[in-house]
Design a protein around this motif. Structure first.
Motif, mmCIF file in Angstrom:
data_model
loop_
_atom_site.group_PDB
_atom_site.id
_atom_site.type_symbol
_atom_site.label_atom_id
_atom_site.label_comp_id
_atom_site.label_asym_id
_atom_site.label_seq_id
_atom_site.Cartn_x
_atom_site.Cartn_y
_atom_site.Cartn_z
ATOM 1 N N LYS A 2 0.842 -1.178 0.000
ATOM 2 C CA LYS A 2 0.000 0.000 0.000
ATOM 3 C C LYS A 2 0.886 1.239 0.000
ATOM 4 N N ILE A 3 0.553 2.215 -0.853
ATOM 5 C CA ILE A 3 1.292 3.481 -0.861
ATOM 6 C C ILE A 3 0.302 4.638 -0.726
ATOM 7 N N ALA A 4 0.824 5.774 -0.332
ATOM 8 C CA ALA A 4 0.022 6.988 -0.242
ATOM 9 C C ALA A 4 0.843 8.154 -0.775
ATOM 10 N N PHE A 5 0.159 9.113 -1.350
ATOM 11 C CA PHE A 5 0.823 10.319 -1.838
ATOM 12 C C PHE A 5 -0.180 11.459 -1.836
ATOM 13 N N LYS A 6 0.344 12.681 -1.916
ATOM 14 C CA LYS A 6 -0.541 13.830 -1.954
ATOM 15 C C LYS A 6 -0.293 14.646 -3.214
ATOM 16 N N MET A 7 -1.347 15.323 -3.630
ATOM 17 C CA MET A 7 -1.314 16.204 -4.786
ATOM 18 C C MET A 7 -2.104 17.447 -4.393
ATOM 19 N N LYS A 8 -2.169 18.427 -5.255
ATOM 20 C CA LYS A 8 -2.900 19.650 -4.911
ATOM 21 C C LYS A 8 -3.878 20.021 -6.021
ATOM 22 N N LEU A 9 -5.114 20.240 -5.609
ATOM 23 C CA LEU A 9 -6.175 20.681 -6.503
ATOM 24 C C LEU A 9 -6.206 22.202 -6.499
ATOM 25 N N LYS A 10 -6.397 22.794 -7.657
ATOM 26 C CA LYS A 10 -6.518 24.249 -7.724
ATOM 27 C C LYS A 10 -7.849 24.677 -7.116
ATOM 28 N N GLU A 11 -7.845 25.849 -6.524
ATOM 29 C CA GLU A 11 -9.026 26.406 -5.860
ATOM 30 C C GLU A 11 -10.238 26.430 -6.796
ATOM 31 N N GLY A 12 -11.371 25.972 -6.286
ATOM 32 C CA GLY A 12 -12.624 26.052 -7.026
ATOM 33 C C GLY A 12 -12.895 24.915 -7.997
ATOM 34 N N PHE A 13 -12.083 23.869 -7.998
ATOM 35 C CA PHE A 13 -12.248 22.800 -8.979
ATOM 36 C C PHE A 13 -12.692 21.462 -8.388
ATOM 37 N N TYR A 40 -7.912 1.824 -4.963
ATOM 38 C CA TYR A 40 -7.336 3.156 -5.142
ATOM 39 C C TYR A 40 -8.380 4.190 -4.734
ATOM 40 N N SER A 41 -8.062 4.989 -3.744
ATOM 41 C CA SER A 41 -8.965 6.044 -3.284
ATOM 42 C C SER A 41 -8.220 7.368 -3.234
ATOM 43 N N ILE A 42 -8.968 8.445 -3.508
ATOM 44 C CA ILE A 42 -8.423 9.795 -3.401
ATOM 45 C C ILE A 42 -9.387 10.597 -2.528
ATOM 46 N N PHE A 43 -8.828 11.268 -1.528
ATOM 47 C CA PHE A 43 -9.606 12.080 -0.604
ATOM 48 C C PHE A 43 -9.191 13.538 -0.759
ATOM 49 N N LEU A 44 -10.117 14.454 -0.484
ATOM 50 C CA LEU A 44 -9.832 15.888 -0.585
ATOM 51 C C LEU A 44 -9.944 16.548 0.777
ATOM 52 N N ASP A 45 -8.913 17.283 1.168
ATOM 53 C CA ASP A 45 -8.962 18.154 2.338
ATOM 54 C C ASP A 45 -9.375 19.529 1.807
ATOM 55 N N GLU A 46 -10.619 19.892 2.018
ATOM 56 C CA GLU A 46 -11.149 21.130 1.440
ATOM 57 C C GLU A 46 -10.538 22.392 2.041
ATOM 58 N N THR A 48 -7.321 22.848 2.558
ATOM 59 C CA THR A 48 -6.028 23.090 1.910
ATOM 60 C C THR A 48 -6.021 22.757 0.423
ATOM 61 N N ASN A 49 -7.076 22.122 -0.071
ATOM 62 C CA ASN A 49 -7.165 21.605 -1.445
ATOM 63 C C ASN A 49 -6.128 20.523 -1.717
ATOM 64 N N ILE A 50 -5.667 19.868 -0.661
ATOM 65 C CA ILE A 50 -4.738 18.750 -0.821
ATOM 66 C C ILE A 50 -5.539 17.486 -1.116
ATOM 67 N N LEU A 51 -5.113 16.791 -2.150
ATOM 68 C CA LEU A 51 -5.665 15.484 -2.500
ATOM 69 C C LEU A 51 -4.766 14.427 -1.876
ATOM 70 N N PHE A 52 -5.356 13.509 -1.167
ATOM 71 C CA PHE A 52 -4.626 12.439 -0.486
ATOM 72 C C PHE A 52 -5.026 11.130 -1.149
ATOM 73 N N ALA A 53 -4.066 10.457 -1.753
ATOM 74 C CA ALA A 53 -4.342 9.225 -2.498
ATOM 75 C C ALA A 53 -3.717 8.025 -1.796
ATOM 76 N N VAL A 54 -4.449 6.925 -1.800
ATOM 77 C CA VAL A 54 -3.976 5.661 -1.242
ATOM 78 C C VAL A 54 -4.294 4.580 -2.269
ATOM 79 N N GLN A 55 -3.314 3.716 -2.531
ATOM 80 C CA GLN A 55 -3.563 2.626 -3.474
ATOM 81 C C GLN A 55 -2.802 1.383 -3.066
ATOM 82 N N GLN A 56 -3.439 0.274 -3.312
ATOM 83 C CA GLN A 56 -2.812 -1.023 -3.131
ATOM 84 C C GLN A 56 -2.197 -1.384 -4.477
#
Length: 102
Positions: A2-13, A40-46, A48-56
């Motif tokens: 299992k791995i996890a990583f973060k990405m960033k969504l632009k404001e308002g999207f 594979y799941s992706i969660f959003l922290d509204e 900060t607009n950080i996307l948190f992804a976890v996948q097996q």
């Protein structure tokens, strides 16, 4: 593994991001599964607009498939709503697991 990583969504999207992922291209979904990526799941922290992804994975990470045409096309499609690198890949930061409840 299992791995996890973060990405960033632009404001308002948020809604657009959800819409695009609800309509994920069948050929991309097939590539992910054939590459050993599952659960594979992706969660959003509204806040900060950080996307948190976890996948097996039993092979490659989705972030390692950037040499395939379909992934390059997906990254280009998503680059307008996410922080992206010059090659359109999402800016992605691996995260370290510090706890797991079995």
């Amino acid at each position: 593994m299992k791995i996890a990583f973060k990405m960033k969504l632009k404001e308002g999207f948020k809604e657009e991001y959800i819409k695009r992922h609800n309509l994920i291209w069948p050929e991309l979904k097939e590539l992910l599964k054939k590459s050993g990526i599952a659960d594979y799941s992706i969660f959003l922290d509204e806040e900060t607009n950080i996307l948190f992804a976890v996948q097996q994975q039993n092979g490659q990470s989705s972030q390692d498939l950037g040499e395939t045409e379909i992934v390059k096309k997906w990254w280009a499609y998503m680059a307008d709503i996410m922080d992206a690198n010059p090659d359109n890949s999402p800016v992605s930061v691996p995260l370290q697991e510090v706890f797991h409840l079995d």
